[in-house]
Design a protein around this motif. Structure first.
Motif, mmCIF file in Angstrom:
data_model
loop_
_atom_site.group_PDB
_atom_site.id
_atom_site.type_symbol
_atom_site.label_atom_id
_atom_site.label_comp_id
_atom_site.label_asym_id
_atom_site.label_seq_id
_atom_site.Cartn_x
_atom_site.Cartn_y
_atom_site.Cartn_z
ATOM 1 N N LEU A 1 17.734 29.899 39.488
ATOM 2 C CA LEU A 1 18.294 29.762 40.932
ATOM 3 C C LEU A 1 19.695 28.994 40.985
ATOM 4 O O LEU A 1 20.619 29.367 41.619
ATOM 5 C CB LEU A 1 17.541 29.126 41.984
ATOM 6 N N GLY A 2 19.799 27.868 40.027
ATOM 7 C CA GLY A 2 21.108 27.355 39.930
ATOM 8 C C GLY A 2 22.309 27.918 39.583
ATOM 9 O O GLY A 2 23.479 27.754 40.001
ATOM 10 N N ILE A 3 22.058 29.405 38.931
ATOM 11 C CA ILE A 3 23.138 29.834 38.561
ATOM 12 C C ILE A 3 23.738 30.866 39.615
ATOM 13 O O ILE A 3 25.058 30.728 39.765
ATOM 14 C CB ILE A 3 22.805 31.151 37.546
ATOM 15 N N ILE A 4 23.039 31.000 40.598
ATOM 16 C CA ILE A 4 23.615 31.705 41.974
ATOM 17 C C ILE A 4 24.460 30.421 42.601
ATOM 18 O O ILE A 4 25.556 30.858 43.219
ATOM 19 C CB ILE A 4 22.488 32.257 42.890
ATOM 20 N N ALA A 5 23.910 29.563 42.775
ATOM 21 C CA ALA A 5 24.548 28.473 43.600
ATOM 22 C C ALA A 5 25.637 27.904 42.958
ATOM 23 O O ALA A 5 26.987 27.877 43.401
ATOM 24 C CB ALA A 5 23.685 27.155 43.665
ATOM 25 N N ILE A 6 25.863 27.994 41.667
ATOM 26 C CA ILE A 6 27.318 27.549 40.924
ATOM 27 C C ILE A 6 28.396 28.596 41.022
ATOM 28 O O ILE A 6 29.393 28.439 41.032
ATOM 29 C CB ILE A 6 27.181 27.248 39.250
ATOM 30 N N TYR A 7 27.878 29.940 41.012
ATOM 31 C CA TYR A 7 28.631 31.159 41.045
ATOM 32 C C TYR A 7 29.182 31.005 42.509
ATOM 33 O O TYR A 7 30.574 31.168 42.694
ATOM 34 C CB TYR A 7 27.902 32.055 40.705
ATOM 35 N N VAL A 8 28.604 31.023 43.419
ATOM 36 C CA VAL A 8 28.860 30.851 44.803
ATOM 37 C C VAL A 8 29.767 29.903 44.945
ATOM 38 O O VAL A 8 30.878 30.137 45.645
ATOM 39 C CB VAL A 8 27.677 30.816 45.665
ATOM 40 N N GLY A 9 29.587 28.655 44.460
ATOM 41 C CA GLY A 9 30.733 27.574 44.657
ATOM 42 C C GLY A 9 32.087 27.888 44.001
ATOM 43 O O GLY A 9 33.138 27.619 44.762
ATOM 44 N N SER A 10 32.037 28.404 42.905
ATOM 45 C CA SER A 10 33.062 28.688 42.020
ATOM 46 C C SER A 10 33.956 29.975 42.771
ATOM 47 O O SER A 10 35.262 30.046 42.871
ATOM 48 C CB SER A 10 32.912 28.916 40.713
ATOM 49 N N TRP A 11 33.174 31.212 42.785
ATOM 50 C CA TRP A 11 33.837 32.290 43.446
ATOM 51 C C TRP A 11 34.300 32.186 44.929
ATOM 52 O O TRP A 11 35.571 32.603 45.138
ATOM 53 C CB TRP A 11 32.428 33.362 43.411
ATOM 54 N N SER A 12 33.456 31.253 45.804
ATOM 55 C CA SER A 12 34.065 31.254 47.226
ATOM 56 C C SER A 12 35.356 30.384 47.243
ATOM 57 O O SER A 12 36.183 30.496 48.247
ATOM 58 C CB SER A 12 32.979 30.579 48.012
ATOM 59 N N VAL A 13 35.548 29.438 46.359
ATOM 60 C CA VAL A 13 36.806 28.437 46.465
ATOM 61 C C VAL A 13 37.641 28.587 45.473
ATOM 62 O O VAL A 13 38.916 28.627 45.939
ATOM 63 C CB VAL A 13 36.022 27.023 46.562
ATOM 64 N N LEU A 14 37.305 29.018 44.299
ATOM 65 C CA LEU A 14 38.082 28.968 43.106
ATOM 66 C C LEU A 14 38.450 30.297 42.417
ATOM 67 O O LEU A 14 38.933 30.257 41.365
ATOM 68 C CB LEU A 14 37.769 27.912 41.941
ATOM 69 N N ARG A 15 38.222 31.398 43.079
ATOM 70 C CA ARG A 15 38.251 32.672 42.321
ATOM 71 C C ARG A 15 39.601 33.168 42.007
ATOM 72 O O ARG A 15 39.716 33.875 41.030
ATOM 73 C CB ARG A 15 37.588 33.660 43.166
ATOM 74 N N ARG A 16 40.676 32.554 42.520
ATOM 75 C CA ARG A 16 41.794 32.755 42.221
ATOM 76 C C ARG A 16 42.586 31.968 41.297
ATOM 77 O O ARG A 16 43.751 32.145 40.828
ATOM 78 C CB ARG A 16 42.843 32.947 43.541
ATOM 79 N N ARG A 17 41.938 31.089 40.637
ATOM 80 C CA ARG A 17 42.509 30.245 39.691
ATOM 81 C C ARG A 17 41.646 30.239 38.428
ATOM 82 O O ARG A 17 40.342 30.140 38.383
ATOM 83 C CB ARG A 17 42.415 28.801 40.174
ATOM 84 N N PRO A 18 42.159 30.725 37.260
ATOM 85 C CA PRO A 18 43.548 31.383 37.011
ATOM 86 C C PRO A 18 43.614 32.664 36.810
ATOM 87 O O PRO A 18 44.055 32.936 35.728
ATOM 88 C CB PRO A 18 44.023 30.539 35.744
ATOM 89 N N GLY A 19 42.613 33.336 37.662
ATOM 90 C CA GLY A 19 42.610 34.932 37.277
ATOM 91 C C GLY A 19 41.438 35.163 36.676
ATOM 92 O O GLY A 19 41.345 36.357 36.338
ATOM 93 N N TYR A 20 40.519 34.414 36.772
ATOM 94 C CA TYR A 20 39.041 35.005 36.132
ATOM 95 C C TYR A 20 38.521 36.041 37.017
ATOM 96 O O TYR A 20 38.399 35.912 38.232
ATOM 97 C CB TYR A 20 38.051 33.813 36.034
ATOM 98 N N ASN A 21 37.905 36.878 36.340
ATOM 99 C CA ASN A 21 37.118 37.935 37.011
ATOM 100 C C ASN A 21 35.688 37.541 37.307
ATOM 101 O O ASN A 21 35.152 36.308 36.943
ATOM 102 C CB ASN A 21 37.038 39.370 36.255
ATOM 103 N N ALA A 22 34.823 38.506 37.986
ATOM 104 C CA ALA A 22 33.579 37.911 38.518
ATOM 105 C C ALA A 22 32.570 37.762 37.229
ATOM 106 O O ALA A 22 31.796 36.735 37.176
ATOM 107 C CB ALA A 22 33.032 39.076 39.146
ATOM 108 N N ILE A 23 32.757 38.352 35.955
ATOM 109 C CA ILE A 23 31.628 38.272 34.876
ATOM 110 C C ILE A 23 32.261 36.955 34.264
ATOM 111 O O ILE A 23 31.405 35.977 33.842
ATOM 112 C CB ILE A 23 31.911 39.306 33.978
ATOM 113 N N GLU A 24 33.361 36.611 34.282
ATOM 114 C CA GLU A 24 33.791 35.306 33.712
ATOM 115 C C GLU A 24 33.315 33.951 34.483
ATOM 116 O O GLU A 24 33.225 33.204 34.013
ATOM 117 C CB GLU A 24 35.464 35.186 33.802
ATOM 118 N N HIS A 25 33.430 34.092 35.674
ATOM 119 C CA HIS A 25 32.703 33.136 36.767
ATOM 120 C C HIS A 25 31.278 33.118 36.418
ATOM 121 O O HIS A 25 30.853 32.050 36.561
ATOM 122 C CB HIS A 25 32.829 33.604 38.162
#
Length: 282
Positions: free
Chosen positions: A157-181
């Protein structure tokens, strides 16, 4: 896509293996400079087309040696990756994304291995079997059994929480795509699982129920803080954040992680409660 998958399964091998078997297994067949996996000509010990090592006649000592080599490589790669992840989880994920992959264990392989180790640890120490009201309430006992049954799912479950935190706030830095998140999320969760395993080692030595109960109670205070520190370090390193200027983004991402993680654990607990009550209803 389904059709291609079926064709791949039903596809005949490049070599007709029935021909050399007409007169029995021949050593010369395996000694020839031909890859017995794809049929290409061998110029080196490894096939340049499919990558398979030149096949040799199976023998006990070869099988044992090859199995040990594979296990040693697996364990060495896992321990090396874990050692680096403990201090630099975001940097390891960054290196993997940028192409340094042979030096680091695949994130999913690492996750599966750690989930298996944690599940074995929980089974050995009976961690979920020790609680204050054991034997006093059938529903509580059944809930503890259900928690152990579905524990493997809760570890992810922690994977989902970590992913949501990174994608919702930091998805534009420095151009990572969803798989890389997702790579970052899996590596960071693997660190957390490794820390949980280390935290439980004392319960494998001292199995007294009173000590296990005390350990569970104490862990509730420091383990969440350790998880948050791991995730914060992973975010900072992976996204090249500077504390002086980027602390609001880092703080927000960590708050979202903590909130989503709390929500998912509550939903998981409600699901277990529903399974228990649904089972006990006549």
């Amino acid at each position: 896509m389904l059709r291609r998958a079926i064709d791949a399964v039903l596809k005949e091998p490049a070599i007709d293996f029935s021909l050399p078997l007409t007169n029995g297994v021949d050593q010369a067949w395996l000694d020839a400079s031909t890859c017995r996996n794809c049929g290409a000509t061998l110029a080196t010990p490894y096939c340049g087309q499919c990558g398979q090592k030149a096949a040799a006649r199976l023998a006990w000592h070869d099988t044992v040696r090859e199995s040990w080599e594979r296990l040693r490589i697996f364990e060495g790669q896992m321990l090396g990756t874990l050692a680096r992840l403990l201090l630099t989880p975001g940097r390891v994920a960054q290196e993997y994304v940028m192409g340094r992959r042979s030096a680091n264990m695949h994130p999913l392989k690492l996750l599966v291995a750690l989930v298996a180790i944690l599940a074995l640890t929980l089974a050995a120490n009976g961690y979920f079997g020790h609680y204050a009201f054991r034997g006093r309430n059938a529903d509580v006992d059944l809930m503890a059994a259900r928690v152990m049954t579905y524990a493997n799912w809760s570890f992810s479950l922690g994977i989902i929480a970590i992913y949501v935190g990174s994608w919702s706030v930091l998805r534009r830095r420095p151009g990572y795509n969803a798989i890389e998140h997702a790579v970052l999320s899996i590596y960071a969760q693997s660190v957390i699982l490794g820390i949980i395993v280390l935290n439980m080692l004392p319960t494998l030595i001292w199995r007294d129920p009173a000590f296990v109960l005390w350990h569970k109670s104490a862990s509730q205070y420091y383990v969440p803080a350790v998880k948050l520190l791991v995730v914060a370090a992973a975010y900072k390193q992976f996204f090249l954040l500077k504390i002086r200027t980027d602390w609001p983004r880092l703080l927000l991402a960590c708050v979202i992680f903590a909130g989503v993680n709390w929500l998912l654990l509550r939903l998981y607990a409600l699901l277990i409660l529903w399974l228990v009550t649904d089972t006990t209803i006549p």
